[in-house]
Design a protein around this motif. Structure first.
Motif, PDB file in Angstrom:
ATOM      1  N   ARG A 143      44.433  45.844  46.172  1.00  0.00           N
ATOM      2  CA  ARG A 143      44.006  44.890  45.127  1.00  0.00           C
ATOM      3  C   ARG A 143      43.949  43.455  45.621  1.00  0.00           C
ATOM      4  N   SER A 144      45.028  43.011  46.290  1.00  0.00           N
ATOM      5  CA  SER A 144      44.993  41.632  46.808  1.00  0.00           C
ATOM      6  C   SER A 144      43.895  41.435  47.850  1.00  0.00           C
ATOM      7  N   PRO A 145      43.749  42.377  48.811  1.00  0.00           N
ATOM      8  CA  PRO A 145      42.644  42.225  49.777  1.00  0.00           C
ATOM      9  C   PRO A 145      41.268  42.113  49.108  1.00  0.00           C
ATOM     10  N   CYS A 146      41.070  42.838  48.000  1.00  0.00           N
ATOM     11  CA  CYS A 146      39.780  42.747  47.295  1.00  0.00           C
ATOM     12  C   CYS A 146      39.562  41.325  46.782  1.00  0.00           C
ATOM     13  N   VAL A 147      40.634  40.723  46.270  1.00  0.00           N
ATOM     14  CA  VAL A 147      40.529  39.358  45.750  1.00  0.00           C
ATOM     15  C   VAL A 147      40.271  38.401  46.914  1.00  0.00           C
ATOM     16  N   GLU A 148      41.050  38.604  47.998  1.00  0.00           N
ATOM     17  CA  GLU A 148      40.916  37.693  49.147  1.00  0.00           C
ATOM     18  C   GLU A 148      39.531  37.776  49.775  1.00  0.00           C
ATOM     19  N   ALA A 149      38.893  38.947  49.673  1.00  0.00           N
ATOM     20  CA  ALA A 149      37.565  39.101  50.279  1.00  0.00           C
ATOM     21  C   ALA A 149      36.480  38.444  49.428  1.00  0.00           C
ATOM     22  N   GLY A 150      36.888  37.807  48.318  1.00  0.00           N
ATOM     23  CA  GLY A 150      35.913  37.077  47.498  1.00  0.00           C
ATOM     24  C   GLY A 150      35.049  37.966  46.622  1.00  0.00           C
ATOM     25  N   LEU A 151      35.623  39.089  46.180  1.00  0.00           N
ATOM     26  CA  LEU A 151      34.811  40.024  45.385  1.00  0.00           C
ATOM     27  C   LEU A 151      34.732  39.645  43.900  1.00  0.00           C
ATOM     28  N   ILE A 152      35.681  38.844  43.433  1.00  0.00           N
ATOM     29  CA  ILE A 152      35.712  38.576  41.980  1.00  0.00           C
ATOM     30  C   ILE A 152      34.485  37.795  41.484  1.00  0.00           C
ATOM     31  N   PRO A 153      34.139  36.648  42.091  1.00  0.00           N
ATOM     32  CA  PRO A 153      32.980  35.907  41.555  1.00  0.00           C
ATOM     33  C   PRO A 153      31.687  36.726  41.454  1.00  0.00           C
ATOM     34  N   PRO A 154      31.283  37.468  42.537  1.00  0.00           N
ATOM     35  CA  PRO A 154      30.047  38.251  42.382  1.00  0.00           C
ATOM     36  C   PRO A 154      30.157  39.362  41.327  1.00  0.00           C
ATOM     37  N   ASP A 193      47.988  45.865  36.849  1.00  0.00           N
ATOM     38  CA  ASP A 193      49.353  45.728  37.372  1.00  0.00           C
ATOM     39  C   ASP A 193      49.506  44.787  38.555  1.00  0.00           C
ATOM     40  N   SER A 194      48.561  43.880  38.770  1.00  0.00           N
ATOM     41  CA  SER A 194      48.713  43.013  39.938  1.00  0.00           C
ATOM     42  C   SER A 194      48.783  41.561  39.486  1.00  0.00           C
ATOM     43  N   GLN A 195      49.960  40.974  39.662  1.00  0.00           N
ATOM     44  CA  GLN A 195      50.197  39.608  39.218  1.00  0.00           C
ATOM     45  C   GLN A 195      49.307  38.619  39.958  1.00  0.00           C
ATOM     46  N   SER A 196      49.222  38.824  41.299  1.00  0.00           N
ATOM     47  CA  SER A 196      48.495  37.837  42.120  1.00  0.00           C
ATOM     48  C   SER A 196      47.005  37.836  41.774  1.00  0.00           C
ATOM     49  N   SER A 197      46.435  39.040  41.526  1.00  0.00           N
ATOM     50  CA  SER A 197      45.001  39.035  41.231  1.00  0.00           C
ATOM     51  C   SER A 197      44.747  38.428  39.847  1.00  0.00           C
ATOM     52  N   LYS A 198      45.719  38.614  38.912  1.00  0.00           N
ATOM     53  CA  LYS A 198      45.523  37.991  37.592  1.00  0.00           C
ATOM     54  C   LYS A 198      45.523  36.474  37.719  1.00  0.00           C
ATOM     55  N   GLU A 199      46.407  35.962  38.588  1.00  0.00           N
ATOM     56  CA  GLU A 199      46.444  34.505  38.757  1.00  0.00           C
ATOM     57  C   GLU A 199      45.120  33.994  39.310  1.00  0.00           C
ATOM     58  N   GLN A 200      44.529  34.805  40.225  1.00  0.00           N
ATOM     59  CA  GLN A 200      43.244  34.370  40.775  1.00  0.00           C
ATOM     60  C   GLN A 200      42.127  34.470  39.728  1.00  0.00           C
ATOM     61  N   PHE A 201      42.232  35.471  38.863  1.00  0.00           N
ATOM     62  CA  PHE A 201      41.258  35.602  37.777  1.00  0.00           C
ATOM     63  C   PHE A 201      41.326  34.374  36.861  1.00  0.00           C
ATOM     64  N   ALA A 202      42.555  33.852  36.709  1.00  0.00           N
ATOM     65  CA  ALA A 202      42.755  32.738  35.781  1.00  0.00           C
ATOM     66  C   ALA A 202      41.970  31.502  36.208  1.00  0.00           C
ATOM     67  N   SER A 203      41.648  31.404  37.497  1.00  0.00           N
ATOM     68  CA  SER A 203      40.917  30.204  37.945  1.00  0.00           C
ATOM     69  C   SER A 203      39.396  30.426  37.925  1.00  0.00           C
ATOM     70  N   THR A 204      38.957  31.579  37.419  1.00  0.00           N
ATOM     71  CA  THR A 204      37.508  31.831  37.307  1.00  0.00           C
ATOM     72  C   THR A 204      37.105  31.670  35.836  1.00  0.00           C
ATOM     73  N   ASN A 205      35.837  31.875  35.555  1.00  0.00           N
ATOM     74  CA  ASN A 205      35.399  31.784  34.148  1.00  0.00           C
ATOM     75  C   ASN A 205      35.277  33.170  33.528  1.00  0.00           C
ATOM     76  N   ILE A 206      36.101  34.110  34.012  1.00  0.00           N
ATOM     77  CA  ILE A 206      35.956  35.504  33.552  1.00  0.00           C
ATOM     78  C   ILE A 206      36.199  35.627  32.040  1.00  0.00           C
ATOM     79  N   PRO A 245      30.695  41.336  49.287  1.00  0.00           N
ATOM     80  CA  PRO A 245      30.137  40.380  48.324  1.00  0.00           C
ATOM     81  C   PRO A 245      28.625  40.195  48.448  1.00  0.00           C
ATOM     82  N   THR A 246      28.127  40.162  49.698  1.00  0.00           N
ATOM     83  CA  THR A 246      26.679  39.944  49.858  1.00  0.00           C
ATOM     84  C   THR A 246      25.876  41.144  49.369  1.00  0.00           C
ATOM     85  N   LEU A 247      26.522  42.319  49.317  1.00  0.00           N
ATOM     86  CA  LEU A 247      25.799  43.522  48.863  1.00  0.00           C
ATOM     87  C   LEU A 247      25.797  43.641  47.337  1.00  0.00           C
TER      88      LEU A 247
END
Length: 519
Positions: A86-97, A123-136, A59-61
Motif C-alpha cells: 500500500r505505501s509503495p503504491c502511494v510513493e509511486a504516485g498512483l493516487i493523483p492519476p 487499514d493504512s494510516q500513512s496512505s490516508k494521510e497522503q490522501f488527505a493532501s489531495t482533492n479526493i 502512472p503514465t499508463l
C-alpha cells in the motif's frame, strides 16, 4: 512453488517503452501476463513486481484515453490487497492519476479505480494521510452526486468508508457536502423493499455516524444544536426502521461528546425520544438499538446539571427494564448509564441502592469472569451506590445481597481508581454497619488485603490513606481487631509516618496511636 512467467522481464521492457510510446496491443498482452501471475499467487507476484521496479511506470499508463487503463487499475487493485504494497503504491504516485479517473464515463474503469483506491487506503494510516493532501474528498462527493446507479454508488461508498476514518478527511468530506448526499440516500431508501435499498440505507447511515466520530466534523454538523443535519438525525430515532433508529441513537451518542452539546440536547427534550425508543425495544429486543440508545443516555448523563433532569424524566426506571438482558454489551452500557446518573445524586443512589433486585443482579454480574467489562462496571456501580448515598439502608441491602466480598476483591484491582472506590465504600460499610458486615469482612480476608496494600510500595498515597482509615474503622470488631494484631500492622504503619505525602504521614501517626492504644 509458484514460477514467475519467463516473459515477465521482456514484458517489463515493453511496458517501459510503452510508457513513452503508445503501442497498445503489446502492452495489453504484458498486462494480461501480470494479471495472470497475480491471480496465480498474489503475494509472490506482488513482491516480484515491486522488486523489478514496475510501480513507478504505472502512472503514465493510467491514461483516461487508453484502452489499457481498466487493466492497469485492476493490477493496482490486486497489488494493494497486500498490506506491504500500500505505501509503495502511494510513493509511486498512483493516487493523483487514479483520482482523475473517477471522472471517467467507462464503467469498467470506474469499477477498477474504485477497487484500487479502496484497497490502497484500507487499514493504512500513512496512505490516508497522503490522501488527505489531495482533492479526493471533493472528487468523490462530486462523483457521488452525479450517480444514479446502485453499483456505482456502492463502489464510491467502498472508497469513502476507509477514507472517512481519517479525521482530516472527515472534515473535508463534510465540507464537500457528503452529508447532504447521505441524507438524500436515506430519504430515498427508507421505505424501500428491495435488497439494494436496505444495503444503501445501512451504508449511508453508517457512514454518517462515522463522520460524526471526528470532533471537528461533529461540531460543524451540530451547529450549536441548530444544524439541519442534527435535526434530521433526530427524526431518525422515532422511525419504524431499526437501521435508522440505530444510526440515530449512535449519532446522538457521538454528538454527546462534550458537555455543551449534552446540556443543550437534554434541554431540548432528546431524552424523551431515547426513552420512547428504548421502551419499544423492551419487547422488540433489538440488541444493537438497545446498546446504542443506552450509550447515548450514558454520555448525556455526564454533565452534573443533566443528572437530576434525566432522573426526573424517568431514565433510571426505563434503564432498569433491561436488567434481565443476557447480552454483555447491553449489560455494560446499562451499568455505565446508572453509574453516571447517580454520581453526586444521593437520593437516586439511595433509591437504587435499596432496590434488592438490582443489587442481586449486580452481585451476579460481579462474578462474570468471561466479561471483564461487565464485571468491572458492576463492582463500580455497587461501590457508587454506597459512596453517593452514604445510607445505612443501602449498606444493609448490599450486605444482605452478598456484595461485600466483591468490594474487598475490587480493592485489589490493578486500576487505582477502582481500588480507591472500593476502599471508600468499605470504609462506609465499616462505619455504618460493622457488626452486620463482620462475618463477610473476615471471610473475604479484608485485613490481610489491607496489610498488602499498605506494605506495597507501589500503592498510591490515596490507597494508603484510605486503607489506614479502614483499619481504624474495623478495630471496633473483636475478630477483626485480633487479625490486625496478629499481622504486625504497627511496623508497616510506623514506616508510613515518614511518607512524603503529608496526608498519608499524618494519618499514619493517628493510626499508630489508635493501634498502640488498643493493643
Amino acid at each position: 512453488m509458484f514460477v514467475f512467467p519467463d516473459n515477465l522481464s521482456e514484458a517489463l521492457e515493453k511496458l517501459k517503452l510503452a510508457s513513452t510510446d503508445s503501442a497498445t496491443d503489446s502492452v495489453e498482452s504484458c498486462l494480461d501476463c501480470l494479471l495472470k501471475a497475480l491471480a496465480n499467487n498474489n503475494t509472490e507476484a506482488s513482491m516480484k513486481i515491486q522488486e523489478i521496479g514496475l510501480l513507478p511506470l504505472l502512472p503514465t499508463l493510467l491514461n483516461p484515453q487508453s484502452s489499457c487503463t481498466p487493466k492497469v487499475a485492476n493490477i493496482i487493485a490486486e497489488l494493494a490487497k497486500n498490506e506491504f504494497m500500500r505505501s509503495p503504491c502511494v510513493e509511486a504516485g498512483l493516487i493523483p492519476p487514479l483520482i482523475q479517473l473517477l471522472n471517467s464515463t467507462d464503467q469498467e474503469v470506474l469499477l477498477q479505480t474504485g477497487r484500487a483506491l479502496g484497497n490502497i487506503c484500507y487499514d493504512s494510516q500513512s496512505s490516508k494521510e497522503q490522501f488527505a493532501s489531495t482533492n479526493i474528498a471533493e472528487e468523490l462527493v462530486r462523483l457521488f452526486q452525479k450517480q444514479s446507479e446502485h453499483e456505482k454508488k456502492e463502489m464510491i461508498f467502498e472508497v469513502l468508508a476507509p477514507l472517512a476514518e481519517n479525521d482530516v478527511i472527515k472534515l473535508q468530506l463534510v465540507e464537500a457536502g457528503l452529508v447532504e448526499c447521505l441524507l438524500e440516500v436515506v430519504a430515498q431508501t427508507v421505505d424501500g423493499e428491495r435488497e439494494e435499498d436496505v444495503t444503501q440505507l445501512k451504508t449511508a447511515s453508517d457512514l454518517m455516524v462515522l463522520l460524526l466520530l471526528g470532533d471537528e466534523s461533529m461540531q460543524k454538523l451540530f451547529e450549536g444544536g441548530k444544524g439541519s443535519v442534527f435535526q434530521r438525525v433526530l427524526s431518525w430515532i422515532p422511525s419504524h426502521n431499526h437501521q435508522l433508529q440505530l444510526a440515530g441513537a449512535l449519532a446522538i451518542a457521538n454528538f454527546a461528546r462534550n458537555d455543551g452539546n449534552c446540556i443543550h440536547m437534554v434541554d431540548t427534550g432528546i431524552v424523551q425520544k431515547l426513552l420512547e425508543l428504548l421502551d419499544r425495544h423492551v419487547e422488540e429486543g433489538n440488541v444493537t438499538v438497545q446498546h446504542a440508545a443506552l450509550s447515548a443516555l450514558r454520555n448525556l448523563a455526564i454533565p452534573v446539571v443533566n443528572k437530576s433532569k434525566m432522573l426526573s424524566a424517568g431514565v433510571a426506571d426505563v434503564v432498569l427494564k433491561f436488567l434481565q438482558s443476557e447480552m454483555p454489551p447491553v449489560q455494560f452500557k446499562l451499568l455505565g448509564t446508572l453509574r453516571m446518573l447517580i454520581d453526586t445524586q444521593a437520593e437516586a443512589a439511595d433509591q437504587l441502592g435499596t432496590n434488592g433486585k438490582l443489587v442481586e443482579r449486580l452481585v451476579e454480574w460481579c462474578e462474570a469472569k468471561d466479561h471483564a467489562g461487565v464485571m468491572g462496571e458492576s463492582n463500580r456501580l455497587l461501590s457508587a451506590l454506597i459512596r453517593h448515598s452514604k445510607s445505612k439502608e443501602v449498606v444493609k441491602t448490599v450486605i444482605q445481597g452478598g456484595g461485600v466480598k466483591h468490594l474487598v476483591t475490587m480493592a485489589t484491582s490493578e486500576h487505582m481508581i477502582m481500588q480507591n472506590e472500593a476502599l471508600v465504600a468499605l470504609g462506609l460499610i465499616a462505619a455504618l454497619e460493622l457488626v452486620a458486615a463482620e462475618k463477610d469482612f473476615v471471610g473475604a480476608s479484608l485485613v490481610s488485603v489491607l496489610h498488602k496494600l499498605l506494605s506495597d510500595e507501589r500503592s498510591a498515597p490515596e490507597i494508603k490513606y484510605n486503607s489506614m482509615i479502614l483499619i481504624c474503622a474495623v478495630m471496633g470488631s473483636e475478630p477483626l481487631h485480633k487479625e490486625v494484631q496478629s499481622l504486625a500492622f504497627l511496623d508497616v504503619v510506623s514506616k508510613l509516618r515518614a511518607h512524603e505525602n503529608k496526608t498519608v504521614s499524618h494519618q499514619a501517626s493517628l493510626t499508630e496511636q489508635r493501634l498502640t492504644a488498643q493493643s
